[in-house]
Design a protein around this motif. Sequence first.
Motif, short mmCIF file in Angstrom:
data_model
loop_
_atom_site.label_atom_id
_atom_site.label_comp_id
_atom_site.label_asym_id
_atom_site.label_seq_id
_atom_site.Cartn_x
_atom_site.Cartn_y
_atom_site.Cartn_z
N ILE A 261 16.92 -0.84 21.87
CA ILE A 261 17.87 -1.59 21.04
C ILE A 261 17.87 -1.10 19.60
O ILE A 261 18.91 -0.69 19.06
N ILE A 262 16.70 -1.16 18.96
CA ILE A 262 16.62 -0.86 17.52
C ILE A 262 16.90 0.61 17.24
O ILE A 262 17.72 0.95 16.36
N PHE A 263 16.25 1.50 17.95
CA PHE A 263 16.39 2.94 17.67
C PHE A 263 17.83 3.42 17.79
O PHE A 263 18.32 4.13 16.91
N PRO A 264 18.56 3.05 18.86
CA PRO A 264 19.96 3.51 18.94
C PRO A 264 20.85 2.94 17.84
O PRO A 264 21.81 3.59 17.41
N LEU A 265 20.54 1.70 17.39
CA LEU A 265 21.36 1.09 16.34
C LEU A 265 21.10 1.67 14.96
O LEU A 265 21.86 1.41 14.02
N CYS A 266 20.03 2.43 14.83
CA CYS A 266 19.65 2.99 13.53
C CYS A 266 20.19 4.40 13.30
O CYS A 266 19.68 5.12 12.42
N THR A 267 21.19 4.81 14.05
CA THR A 267 21.69 6.19 13.95
C THR A 267 22.05 6.60 12.52
O THR A 267 21.66 7.68 12.06
N PRO A 268 22.80 5.79 11.76
CA PRO A 268 23.15 6.23 10.39
C PRO A 268 21.93 6.45 9.50
O PRO A 268 21.83 7.48 8.81
N VAL A 269 20.99 5.51 9.51
CA VAL A 269 19.83 5.66 8.64
C VAL A 269 18.86 6.71 9.20
O VAL A 269 18.15 7.37 8.44
N LEU A 270 18.85 6.90 10.52
CA LEU A 270 18.04 7.96 11.10
C LEU A 270 18.52 9.34 10.62
O LEU A 270 17.71 10.21 10.30
N ALA A 271 19.84 9.51 10.59
CA ALA A 271 20.40 10.77 10.10
C ALA A 271 20.06 10.98 8.63
O ALA A 271 19.77 12.11 8.21
N THR A 272 20.09 9.92 7.85
CA THR A 272 19.76 10.02 6.43
C THR A 272 18.31 10.44 6.22
O THR A 272 18.02 11.38 5.47
N VAL A 273 17.41 9.77 6.90
CA VAL A 273 15.98 10.09 6.77
C VAL A 273 15.69 11.48 7.32
O VAL A 273 14.90 12.24 6.75
N LEU B 47 0.82 -1.21 0.00
CA LEU B 47 0.00 0.00 0.00
C LEU B 47 0.86 1.26 0.00
O LEU B 47 0.56 2.23 -0.71
N PHE B 48 1.93 1.25 0.77
CA PHE B 48 2.83 2.40 0.79
C PHE B 48 3.57 2.55 -0.53
O PHE B 48 3.78 3.67 -1.01
N ILE B 49 3.98 1.44 -1.11
CA ILE B 49 4.71 1.50 -2.38
C ILE B 49 3.81 2.04 -3.49
O ILE B 49 4.27 2.78 -4.37
N LEU B 50 2.53 1.70 -3.46
CA LEU B 50 1.60 2.19 -4.48
C LEU B 50 1.50 3.72 -4.47
O LEU B 50 1.29 4.34 -5.51
N THR B 51 1.67 4.33 -3.29
CA THR B 51 1.59 5.79 -3.21
C THR B 51 2.76 6.47 -3.92
O THR B 51 2.68 7.67 -4.22
N SER C 52 2.38 14.71 5.72
CA SER C 52 3.65 14.17 5.22
C SER C 52 4.47 13.50 6.31
O SER C 52 5.70 13.49 6.24
N LEU C 53 3.81 12.94 7.29
CA LEU C 53 4.54 12.33 8.41
C LEU C 53 5.37 11.14 7.97
O LEU C 53 6.51 10.96 8.40
N VAL C 54 4.82 10.29 7.11
CA VAL C 54 5.50 9.06 6.70
C VAL C 54 5.62 9.05 5.18
O VAL C 54 4.62 9.17 4.47
N SER C 55 6.85 8.91 4.70
CA SER C 55 7.11 8.82 3.27
C SER C 55 7.44 7.37 2.91
O SER C 55 8.19 6.69 3.64
N ALA C 56 6.89 6.90 1.81
CA ALA C 56 7.14 5.52 1.39
C ALA C 56 8.62 5.28 1.10
O ALA C 56 9.17 4.23 1.43
N PHE C 57 9.26 6.26 0.49
CA PHE C 57 10.69 6.13 0.17
C PHE C 57 11.52 5.99 1.44
O PHE C 57 12.37 5.10 1.56
N ASN C 58 11.27 6.86 2.42
CA ASN C 58 11.99 6.79 3.69
C ASN C 58 11.67 5.50 4.43
O ASN C 58 12.54 4.92 5.09
N LEU C 59 10.43 5.05 4.32
CA LEU C 59 10.03 3.82 4.99
C LEU C 59 10.78 2.61 4.44
O LEU C 59 11.23 1.73 5.20
#
Length: 303
Positions: A191-203, A118-122, A152-159
């Motif tokens: 656990i997950i949120f701290p490990l996602c620092t690189p991709v969090l900065a990108t998004v 559904l998100f990809i279709l958008t 614009s809270l959630v973008s399919a590309f960022n997701l």
Amino acid sequence: MKAVTKSSSRIEPVVFHTINTIFMLFVVAITLYPFLHTLAVSLNDGSDTLAGGIYFWPRAWTLENYKAVFISGTIYHAAFISVSRTVLSTVFGVFLTTMLAYTLAQPQYILRKKISMLFILTMYFNAGLIPNYFLIKELGLLHSFWVYILPSLVSAFNLIIMRTYIRGLPGSLTESAKIDGAGDFRIFWKIIFPLCTPVLATVALFIAVGSWNAWFDTFLYASSDIKLSTLQYEMMKLLGSTMSTNNDPSLLAGNQHNQTQALVTPASIRAAITIVTAVPILFVYPFLQKYFVVGLNLGSVKE
């Protein structure tokens, strides 16, 4: 033969690094030139700019171009609205996108493929401008500050980037946490949120740049409310006025009483507007740049 081989092995790295350095300096030069040229024009007298010959350095220094930009009292409040929407959109967007990506990355979640589709279709299909306008109206977001945040809270590309990155994390981390009695939200936050620092900065960079540069949503949903006007929308209106009128340039700069001061022209106004809108977001890059490339590469690897 051995002497020739040794000498060639010594020369090749030197030749390579020399050519590589020259090429990279050329790339840097052609990348920086548009910005430096625009900055020089914005600091140069408008009438002098019309004569040409401005490249890297102003020939007749003046701040009248920036005075013309900031002479309107609405600019400062509009800048506050732009900063507020950028900060809130980035914080909420990153947090909610990460939560949704974590959910869709769980193999035991049976609806993950359908929701992802559904998100990809958008990304490929859009209802259009008029249906979007009526949707915003029915949601009660017209002439509301939250019209800048919620749609614009959630973008399919960022997701997709975030979900792919989370799927690449070792599954043993969440399994061991669940054995110790941790719930999904605790696993996500600790656990997950701290490990996602690189991709969090990108998004975060994607969201921040998009929110800061946006002006069309202001034009559609809040153009009649000056309290909700953004910096980019005010700059767009100023640019439009300088391009569509032939007013005395000194009047644009607010110098009605002194015709001897530096004149402002549409070209100089364009340059000043470009610098005013571009420089603030440039300060974000040094803090996120070290994570940007890593996060984008790791988050976009095809499974």
